[in-house]
Enzyme design. Sequence first.
Site, PDB file in Angstrom:
ATOM      1  N   ARG A 144       1.199  -0.888   0.277  1.00  0.00           N
ATOM      2  CA  ARG A 144       0.442   0.666  -0.374  1.00  0.00           C
ATOM      3  C   ARG A 144       1.250   0.690  -0.407  1.00  0.00           C
ATOM      4  O   ARG A 144       2.020   1.273   0.475  1.00  0.00           O
ATOM      5  CB  ARG A 144      -1.072   0.320   1.567  1.00  0.00           C
ATOM      6  CG  ARG A 144      -1.929  -1.378   1.587  1.00  0.00           C
ATOM      7  CD  ARG A 144      -3.078  -1.014   2.373  1.00  0.00           C
ATOM      8  NE  ARG A 144      -3.451  -2.185   2.097  1.00  0.00           N
ATOM      9  CZ  ARG A 144      -3.737  -3.253   3.683  1.00  0.00           C
ATOM     10  NH1 ARG A 144      -2.235  -3.318   3.769  1.00  0.00           N
ATOM     11  NH2 ARG A 144      -4.863  -3.948   3.316  1.00  0.00           N
ATOM     12  N   LYS A 176      -3.710  -1.805   7.701  1.00  0.00           N
ATOM     13  CA  LYS A 176      -4.517  -1.682   8.389  1.00  0.00           C
ATOM     14  C   LYS A 176      -4.844  -2.077   9.511  1.00  0.00           C
ATOM     15  O   LYS A 176      -4.638  -4.225   9.444  1.00  0.00           O
ATOM     16  CB  LYS A 176      -5.744  -1.949   7.036  1.00  0.00           C
ATOM     17  CG  LYS A 176      -5.680  -1.049   6.184  1.00  0.00           C
ATOM     18  CD  LYS A 176      -6.736  -0.648   5.443  1.00  0.00           C
ATOM     19  CE  LYS A 176      -6.881   0.075   4.029  1.00  0.00           C
ATOM     20  NZ  LYS A 176      -7.981   0.393   2.872  1.00  0.00           N
ATOM     21  N   HIS A 203      -1.464   3.465  -6.448  1.00  0.00           N
ATOM     22  CA  HIS A 203      -2.518   2.151  -6.365  1.00  0.00           C
ATOM     23  C   HIS A 203      -2.554   0.960  -7.721  1.00  0.00           C
ATOM     24  O   HIS A 203      -3.055   0.117  -7.445  1.00  0.00           O
ATOM     25  CB  HIS A 203      -3.848   2.425  -5.900  1.00  0.00           C
ATOM     26  CG  HIS A 203      -4.257   1.386  -4.595  1.00  0.00           C
ATOM     27  ND1 HIS A 203      -3.122   1.451  -3.564  1.00  0.00           N
ATOM     28  CD2 HIS A 203      -5.584   0.587  -4.407  1.00  0.00           C
ATOM     29  CE1 HIS A 203      -4.334   0.471  -2.664  1.00  0.00           C
ATOM     30  NE2 HIS A 203      -5.591   0.102  -3.360  1.00  0.00           N
ATOM     31  N   ARG A 245      -0.229  -1.739  -7.027  1.00  0.00           N
ATOM     32  CA  ARG A 245      -0.796  -2.370  -6.524  1.00  0.00           C
ATOM     33  C   ARG A 245      -1.193  -3.734  -6.605  1.00  0.00           C
ATOM     34  O   ARG A 245      -1.816  -5.277  -6.874  1.00  0.00           O
ATOM     35  CB  ARG A 245      -0.866  -2.076  -4.847  1.00  0.00           C
ATOM     36  CG  ARG A 245      -1.871  -2.785  -4.185  1.00  0.00           C
ATOM     37  CD  ARG A 245      -2.308  -2.319  -3.009  1.00  0.00           C
ATOM     38  NE  ARG A 245      -3.429  -2.816  -2.156  1.00  0.00           N
ATOM     39  CZ  ARG A 245      -2.329  -3.587  -1.025  1.00  0.00           C
ATOM     40  NH1 ARG A 245      -1.708  -3.809  -0.502  1.00  0.00           N
ATOM     41  NH2 ARG A 245      -4.181  -4.452  -0.535  1.00  0.00           N
ATOM     42  N   HIS A 274      -5.684  -8.459   2.979  1.00  0.00           N
ATOM     43  CA  HIS A 274      -6.565  -8.497   2.917  1.00  0.00           C
ATOM     44  C   HIS A 274      -7.278  -8.892   4.065  1.00  0.00           C
ATOM     45  O   HIS A 274      -6.799  -9.928   4.468  1.00  0.00           O
ATOM     46  CB  HIS A 274      -7.226  -8.363   1.710  1.00  0.00           C
ATOM     47  CG  HIS A 274      -6.761  -7.941   0.078  1.00  0.00           C
ATOM     48  ND1 HIS A 274      -7.355  -8.093  -0.420  1.00  0.00           N
ATOM     49  CD2 HIS A 274      -6.969  -5.857   0.252  1.00  0.00           C
ATOM     50  CE1 HIS A 274      -6.777  -6.820  -1.288  1.00  0.00           C
ATOM     51  NE2 HIS A 274      -6.801  -5.885  -0.903  1.00  0.00           N
ATOM     52  N   TYR A 324      -9.980  -8.444  -8.611  1.00  0.00           N
ATOM     53  CA  TYR A 324      -9.250  -9.240  -9.418  1.00  0.00           C
ATOM     54  C   TYR A 324      -8.930 -10.823  -9.975  1.00  0.00           C
ATOM     55  O   TYR A 324      -8.955 -10.835 -11.351  1.00  0.00           O
ATOM     56  CB  TYR A 324      -7.931  -9.149  -8.580  1.00  0.00           C
ATOM     57  CG  TYR A 324      -7.108  -8.531  -7.996  1.00  0.00           C
ATOM     58  CD1 TYR A 324      -6.811  -7.134  -8.706  1.00  0.00           C
ATOM     59  CD2 TYR A 324      -7.383  -7.880  -6.349  1.00  0.00           C
ATOM     60  CE1 TYR A 324      -6.620  -5.858  -7.672  1.00  0.00           C
ATOM     61  CE2 TYR A 324      -6.937  -6.916  -5.446  1.00  0.00           C
ATOM     62  CZ  TYR A 324      -6.994  -6.166  -6.581  1.00  0.00           C
ATOM     63  OH  TYR A 324      -6.140  -4.954  -5.688  1.00  0.00           O
TER      64      TYR A 324
END
Length: 294
Positions: free
Chosen positions: A145, A169, A235, A238, A261, A270
């Site tokens: 990220r 995160k 991004h 990524r 994630h 994806y």
Amino acid sequence: MSRLVEDFFAFLHVERGMSSHTLDAYRRDIGALIAWGGQQAVGEVVALDRAQLQAFVSAEHRRGLSAKSLQRRLSACRGFYTWLVKRGHIAVNPAAGLRAPKALRKLPRILDADEAVSFVQIPTDTPLGLRDRALLELFYSSGLRLSELCGLRWDGLDLDAGLVSVLGKGSRQRVVPVGSYALSALREWCASSGGGAQQPVFPGRYGGPISARAVQVRIKQLAQRQGMAKHVHPHMLRHSFASHLLESSGDLRGVQELLGHADITTTQIYTHLDFQYLSKVYDAAHPRARRKAR
């Protein structure tokens, strides 16, 4: 803002480990609710009922707020009222069960493999070129990220083992492999910059970590310099990492772990990109793909 609202933000920062970026978004969302309450003279936000919250959501929708922004705004409010219930400040969560309009989920734009390789292979005949090459190679190699890349220190990299450790995160730590081209670029950049273990890998103008905005601007400049037609942003690298990895491996769980994630449904987007690519290949190559049956 009331004391309770500030206590809620402190809880998110200290106990939930929420990043400053996400915290700022929560402040804007709760702030919008407070501002609406003031305009409507409905009193303190802690005393709002379900009908008033629904009126707030409807007002924001009429104002032109996108479905995605509305969902995020309602999520912040729902979290605030859940916290109030758990702390015993209110008995019932007025936001429970409230729904915002569903957002149409757009597929992320990516670079194809040739575009990605061409983009990251920039000249390294200057210190800035060495830095940019290392930054781009690491981005595409490991799918970090933007916030993770900006905050990376040299002690988070193991150049011998080919690994990078980042805090993602929710303060979740993960270790991601670094490809050979990225390792080579990072070694050259390390030798040139002479950064210590506690120093940022990519320092900003005043020695601290480079800002997200600076990276965004630089990537845009590099893409324009190469004459790329696509609007390239951090991004996108990524997204490209994830799509190319999934296309080659088919391992959705593995890609989920590498991206950090928490929910695999976030990674599943994806698979749609991969199917989109396969559909194009089929349409272009199969002799009966576009022919009408007689």
